[in-house]
Design a protein around this motif. Structure first.
Motif, PDB file in Angstrom:
ATOM      1  N   TYR A 181       0.744  -1.070  -0.066  1.00 30.30           N
ATOM      2  CA  TYR A 181       0.243   0.145  -0.048  1.00 30.30           C
ATOM      3  C   TYR A 181       0.778   1.129   0.138  1.00 30.30           C
ATOM      4  O   TYR A 181       1.782   1.128   0.487  1.00 30.30           O
ATOM      5  CB  TYR A 181      -1.189  -0.090   1.270  1.00 30.30           C
ATOM      6  CG  TYR A 181      -1.898  -0.979   1.333  1.00 30.30           C
ATOM      7  CD1 TYR A 181      -3.210  -0.688   0.524  1.00 30.30           C
ATOM      8  CD2 TYR A 181      -1.926  -2.459   1.778  1.00 30.30           C
ATOM      9  CE1 TYR A 181      -4.246  -1.671   0.637  1.00 30.30           C
ATOM     10  CE2 TYR A 181      -2.711  -3.213   1.661  1.00 30.30           C
ATOM     11  CZ  TYR A 181      -3.969  -2.941   1.125  1.00 30.30           C
ATOM     12  OH  TYR A 181      -4.909  -3.861   1.244  1.00 30.30           O
ATOM     13  N   ALA A 182       0.424   2.277  -0.405  1.00 28.99           N
ATOM     14  CA  ALA A 182       0.969   3.835  -0.272  1.00 28.99           C
ATOM     15  C   ALA A 182       0.685   4.081   0.964  1.00 28.99           C
ATOM     16  O   ALA A 182       0.343   3.313   1.999  1.00 28.99           O
ATOM     17  CB  ALA A 182       0.426   4.673  -1.521  1.00 28.99           C
ATOM     18  N   GLU A 288      -4.866   2.704  -0.322  1.00 33.28           N
ATOM     19  CA  GLU A 288      -4.533   2.781  -1.856  1.00 33.28           C
ATOM     20  C   GLU A 288      -3.268   1.770  -2.077  1.00 33.28           C
ATOM     21  O   GLU A 288      -2.121   1.845  -1.628  1.00 33.28           O
ATOM     22  CB  GLU A 288      -3.824   4.311  -2.064  1.00 33.28           C
ATOM     23  CG  GLU A 288      -3.673   4.437  -3.344  1.00 33.28           C
ATOM     24  CD  GLU A 288      -2.954   6.101  -3.802  1.00 33.28           C
ATOM     25  OE1 GLU A 288      -2.482   6.325  -4.726  1.00 33.28           O
ATOM     26  OE2 GLU A 288      -3.064   6.689  -2.881  1.00 33.28           O
ATOM     27  N   ALA A 289      -3.443   0.725  -3.137  1.00 32.96           N
ATOM     28  CA  ALA A 289      -2.513  -0.118  -3.457  1.00 32.96           C
ATOM     29  C   ALA A 289      -1.506   0.286  -4.013  1.00 32.96           C
ATOM     30  O   ALA A 289      -1.618   1.405  -4.877  1.00 32.96           O
ATOM     31  CB  ALA A 289      -3.334  -1.355  -4.206  1.00 32.96           C
ATOM     32  N   GLU A 290      -0.081  -0.282  -3.557  1.00 30.17           N
ATOM     33  CA  GLU A 290       0.865   0.177  -4.285  1.00 30.17           C
ATOM     34  C   GLU A 290       2.056  -1.011  -4.409  1.00 30.17           C
ATOM     35  O   GLU A 290       2.176  -1.787  -2.974  1.00 30.17           O
ATOM     36  CB  GLU A 290       1.545   1.311  -3.694  1.00 30.17           C
ATOM     37  CG  GLU A 290       2.738   1.811  -4.378  1.00 30.17           C
ATOM     38  CD  GLU A 290       3.444   2.956  -3.435  1.00 30.17           C
ATOM     39  OE1 GLU A 290       3.545   4.038  -3.856  1.00 30.17           O
ATOM     40  OE2 GLU A 290       4.076   2.734  -2.375  1.00 30.17           O
ATOM     41  N   ASP A 291       2.756  -1.191  -5.545  1.00 31.37           N
ATOM     42  CA  ASP A 291       3.466  -2.254  -5.603  1.00 31.37           C
ATOM     43  C   ASP A 291       4.727  -2.068  -4.708  1.00 31.37           C
ATOM     44  O   ASP A 291       5.207  -1.070  -4.292  1.00 31.37           O
ATOM     45  CB  ASP A 291       4.300  -2.373  -6.894  1.00 31.37           C
ATOM     46  CG  ASP A 291       3.057  -2.827  -7.947  1.00 31.37           C
ATOM     47  OD1 ASP A 291       2.103  -3.236  -7.566  1.00 31.37           O
ATOM     48  OD2 ASP A 291       3.530  -2.592  -9.198  1.00 31.37           O
ATOM     49  N   ARG A 292       5.112  -3.317  -3.981  1.00 28.82           N
ATOM     50  CA  ARG A 292       6.260  -3.121  -3.286  1.00 28.82           C
ATOM     51  C   ARG A 292       7.609  -3.007  -4.056  1.00 28.82           C
ATOM     52  O   ARG A 292       7.698  -3.085  -5.181  1.00 28.82           O
ATOM     53  CB  ARG A 292       6.558  -4.613  -2.376  1.00 28.82           C
ATOM     54  CG  ARG A 292       5.482  -4.843  -1.458  1.00 28.82           C
ATOM     55  CD  ARG A 292       5.901  -6.184  -0.672  1.00 28.82           C
ATOM     56  NE  ARG A 292       4.712  -6.367   0.166  1.00 28.82           N
ATOM     57  CZ  ARG A 292       3.572  -7.041   0.011  1.00 28.82           C
ATOM     58  NH1 ARG A 292       3.137  -7.479  -1.325  1.00 28.82           N
ATOM     59  NH2 ARG A 292       2.585  -7.430   1.167  1.00 28.82           N
ATOM     60  N   GLY A 293       8.516  -2.495  -3.177  1.00 33.59           N
ATOM     61  CA  GLY A 293       9.982  -2.305  -3.961  1.00 33.59           C
ATOM     62  C   GLY A 293      10.538  -3.761  -4.158  1.00 33.59           C
ATOM     63  O   GLY A 293      10.211  -4.572  -3.428  1.00 33.59           O
ATOM     64  N   ALA A 294      11.326  -3.633  -5.494  1.00 26.18           N
ATOM     65  CA  ALA A 294      12.133  -4.912  -5.841  1.00 26.18           C
ATOM     66  C   ALA A 294      13.251  -5.215  -4.971  1.00 26.18           C
ATOM     67  O   ALA A 294      13.981  -4.318  -4.484  1.00 26.18           O
ATOM     68  CB  ALA A 294      12.421  -4.629  -7.035  1.00 26.18           C
ATOM     69  N   GLN A 295      13.699  -6.212  -5.107  1.00 25.93           N
ATOM     70  CA  GLN A 295      14.873  -6.825  -4.200  1.00 25.93           C
ATOM     71  C   GLN A 295      16.019  -6.266  -5.087  1.00 25.93           C
ATOM     72  O   GLN A 295      16.027  -6.264  -6.200  1.00 25.93           O
ATOM     73  CB  GLN A 295      14.743  -8.469  -4.232  1.00 25.93           C
ATOM     74  CG  GLN A 295      16.212  -8.888  -3.650  1.00 25.93           C
ATOM     75  CD  GLN A 295      16.502  -8.664  -2.384  1.00 25.93           C
ATOM     76  OE1 GLN A 295      16.884  -7.622  -1.831  1.00 25.93           O
ATOM     77  NE2 GLN A 295      16.371  -9.820  -1.350  1.00 25.93           N
ATOM     78  N   GLY A 333      -8.841   5.222  -4.249  1.00 25.90           N
ATOM     79  CA  GLY A 333      -8.435   3.894  -4.800  1.00 25.90           C
ATOM     80  C   GLY A 333      -9.130   2.870  -4.002  1.00 25.90           C
ATOM     81  O   GLY A 333      -9.786   2.853  -3.046  1.00 25.90           O
ATOM     82  N   PRO A 334      -9.516   1.480  -4.792  1.00 26.60           N
ATOM     83  CA  PRO A 334     -10.176   0.297  -4.262  1.00 26.60           C
ATOM     84  C   PRO A 334      -9.319  -0.336  -3.388  1.00 26.60           C
ATOM     85  O   PRO A 334      -8.376   0.269  -2.975  1.00 26.60           O
ATOM     86  CB  PRO A 334     -10.412  -0.448  -5.439  1.00 26.60           C
ATOM     87  CG  PRO A 334      -9.142  -0.192  -6.343  1.00 26.60           C
ATOM     88  CD  PRO A 334      -9.027   1.523  -6.278  1.00 26.60           C
ATOM     89  N   ALA A 335      -9.919  -0.859  -2.625  1.00 30.80           N
ATOM     90  CA  ALA A 335      -9.105  -1.975  -1.569  1.00 30.80           C
ATOM     91  C   ALA A 335      -7.975  -2.705  -2.113  1.00 30.80           C
ATOM     92  O   ALA A 335      -7.980  -3.225  -3.120  1.00 30.80           O
ATOM     93  CB  ALA A 335     -10.238  -2.753  -0.778  1.00 30.80           C
ATOM     94  N   GLY A 336      -6.806  -2.705  -1.433  1.00 30.14           N
ATOM     95  CA  GLY A 336      -5.600  -3.156  -1.958  1.00 30.14           C
ATOM     96  C   GLY A 336      -5.588  -4.677  -1.358  1.00 30.14           C
ATOM     97  O   GLY A 336      -6.558  -5.053  -0.690  1.00 30.14           O
ATOM     98  N   PRO A 337      -4.665  -5.321  -1.959  1.00 32.33           N
ATOM     99  CA  PRO A 337      -4.469  -6.964  -2.026  1.00 32.33           C
ATOM    100  C   PRO A 337      -3.976  -7.076  -0.399  1.00 32.33           C
ATOM    101  O   PRO A 337      -2.734  -7.296  -0.171  1.00 32.33           O
ATOM    102  CB  PRO A 337      -3.654  -7.094  -2.872  1.00 32.33           C
ATOM    103  CG  PRO A 337      -2.974  -6.144  -3.165  1.00 32.33           C
ATOM    104  CD  PRO A 337      -3.472  -4.987  -3.058  1.00 32.33           C
ATOM    105  N   ALA A 338      -4.725  -7.129   0.741  1.00 34.15           N
ATOM    106  CA  ALA A 338      -4.253  -7.386   1.941  1.00 34.15           C
ATOM    107  C   ALA A 338      -3.550  -8.922   1.968  1.00 34.15           C
ATOM    108  O   ALA A 338      -4.172  -9.753   1.020  1.00 34.15           O
ATOM    109  CB  ALA A 338      -5.385  -7.276   2.822  1.00 34.15           C
TER     110      ALA A 338
END
Length: 462
Positions: A181-182, A288-295, A333-338
């Motif tokens: 999430y953001a 607000e869904a947001e991608d995680r940072g990459a390794q 934003g819609p619900a993020g992927p908990a």
């Protein structure tokens, strides 16, 4: 008494004495030798460069820098070996790797003192420098995750071409990769925070700054209910936490990861210079869904540092405690992927001064053995390994897998540089000229002696 024959009348000109051709030929040979010497000297000067070139150029085997463990932690010795040309003065430095949310390196921060020595010749043409004891130190505002051992005089951050080795590094505070999430996060939903750079076996927990300016542990967390992270420092670990439903929606709150390393054995004995990883949370209904940072991926070209607020928080000293402030932003934003998951059972605190678990031992071949890497899932995953030669080579594809203890600089050495090639061509040309003159010298000397003999015979006849 017989009279001696009279000398022929003089023509009025003084006879000219001819010099044998051997003298100018010898001068020409000396000049060729001088030219060859100067050219060779210039060639050596052009071939010299940083320590990497002196260590690797002309070495019969791949030169390399290897650590005796693939795991490093602050204030712990990391023994390092160097192989290359003998008689080269080498200075090594440990660096903490900074990388962005795309997994690309953005900087190398020196950590600890630079150490080194001179490579000794263990056999003809083979030099070694063994057991250089580097000690990474705490670096302010730089979280753990990954480190690099390389030459101190190399300023490049492109690890695809630098000589050295990447290691997993457990710092004073972990690097946050995000929780999906953001800033706007759903309250009352368990979130899965991904982190790297933790110290294996140490307990971690999440706190927030309340309206009174006090740091309070989120439900299920605390000094006595910490989550002990069993992954190695370079593997993604998981901290599950919940944004309390009692927080005011739309108001910004500061959250942080606390850990037992900030205490001297008990909750009532905090150390004087604690370190935390912090981020901002705005409680909302859906988040607000947001991608995680990459390794981190060493196969990527250097990138640009993330803008403030991007996934992947930085650690460092505690920020001044200030009450939470209202947010001018509206939840969007819609619900993020908990990602609900069973919480890890609380563990007792770690005693102060307890070292991190031992790293894998070196293999009989002298190369460090790879730490056991977990598959992607609940236990996290390690960064794919990568190698880089002493000179640039084609970078591996992003995300390509490889050994976790990859030693950088063990590939085949590439083509020499343009300056070195030009110098080599000059030396080769001068040597060819010298060889031709040496081959012609006996013939020239014989011809000069024959001419001299003929002249002498003509004089006696006269």
């Amino acid at each position: 008494m017989p009279r001696r024959p009279a000398c022929p009348a003089s023509s009025g000109r003084t006879p000219t004495r001819r010099r044998p051709l051997g003298a100018p030929l010898a001068s020409l040979l000396l000049a060729a030798v001088a030219v060859t010497s100067v050219t060779a000297t210039v060639g050596v000067a052009q071939a010299e460069g940083p320590t990497q070139h002196r260590l690797c150029d002309g070495f019969a085997e791949p030169c390399r820098i290897t650590t005796q463990s693939t795991l490093a932690a602050y204030d712990q010795i990391l023994a390092t070996d160097v192989v290359g040309n003998p008689g080269v003065d080498v200075a090594l430095q440990f660096y903490v790797i900074e990388f962005n949310s795309d997994g690309a390196i953005t900087g190398l921060v020196p950590s600890g003192a630079r150490l080194g020595g001179r490579t000794r010749e263990s056999r003809p043409g083979y030099g070694r420098l063994d057991h250089v004891k580097l000690v990474p130190r705490t670096t302010s505002d730089v979280p753990g995750g990954w480190g690099f051992v390389g030459l101190a005089d190399d300023t490049s951050i492109d690890l695809r071409s630098r000589l050295g080795q990447v290691v997993q590094f457990g710092g004073r505070t972990p690097k946050l990769l995000g929780d999906g999430y953001a800033e706007h996060k759903p309250a009352g939903v368990e979130l899965d925070l991904h982190v790297v750079g933790h110290v294996m076996g140490v307990g971690y927990w999440v706190e927030y700054l309340d309206d009174a300016g006090e740091w309070v542990a989120v439900p299920g967390h605390g000094f006595d209910r910490a989550t002990r992270l069993s992954n190695t420092s370079g593997e993604i670990a998981h901290l599950h936490y919940t944004v309390p439903g009692t927080l005011t929606p739309g108001r910004r709150y500061q959250f942080r990861v606390n850990h037992h390393l900030n205490f001297g054995g008990g909750q009532d004995r905090p150390i004087s210079d604690p370190a935390y990883a912090q981020w901002t949370v705005v409680p909302s209904e859906h988040g607000e869904a947001e991608d995680r940072g990459a390794q981190f991926d060493p196969g990527l070209a250097p990138g640009v540092p993330d803008a403030p607020g991007a996934p992947g928080g930085s650690g460092g000293p505690e920020a001044p405690a200030t009450p939470s402030t209202p947010s001018t932003d509206q939840p969007a934003g819609p619900a993020g992927p908990a990602t609900p998951a069973p919480s890890t059972a609380p563990v007792p605190p770690v005693a102060p001064g307890t070292p991190a678990p031992a790293a894998p031992a070196a293999s009989p071949t002298g190369q460090p053995t790879a730490p056991q890497s977990a598959q992607p899932g609940a236990q996290g995953s390690a960064r794919p390994g990568a190698q880089a030669s002493a000179r640039p080579s084609a970078p591996p594809a992003a995300g390509a897998s490889g050994p976790a203890d990859a030693v950088w600089g063990e590939e085949e050495i590439g083509e020499p540089s343009a300056a070195t090639g030009a110098a080599s061509q000059g030396v080769s040309g001068a040597m060819a000229l010298l060889g031709a003159l040496l081959l012609l010298a006996p013939l020239g000397w014989w011809w000069a002696q024959r001419r001299r003999t003929t002249r002498l015979a003509e004089g006696e006849t006269l």
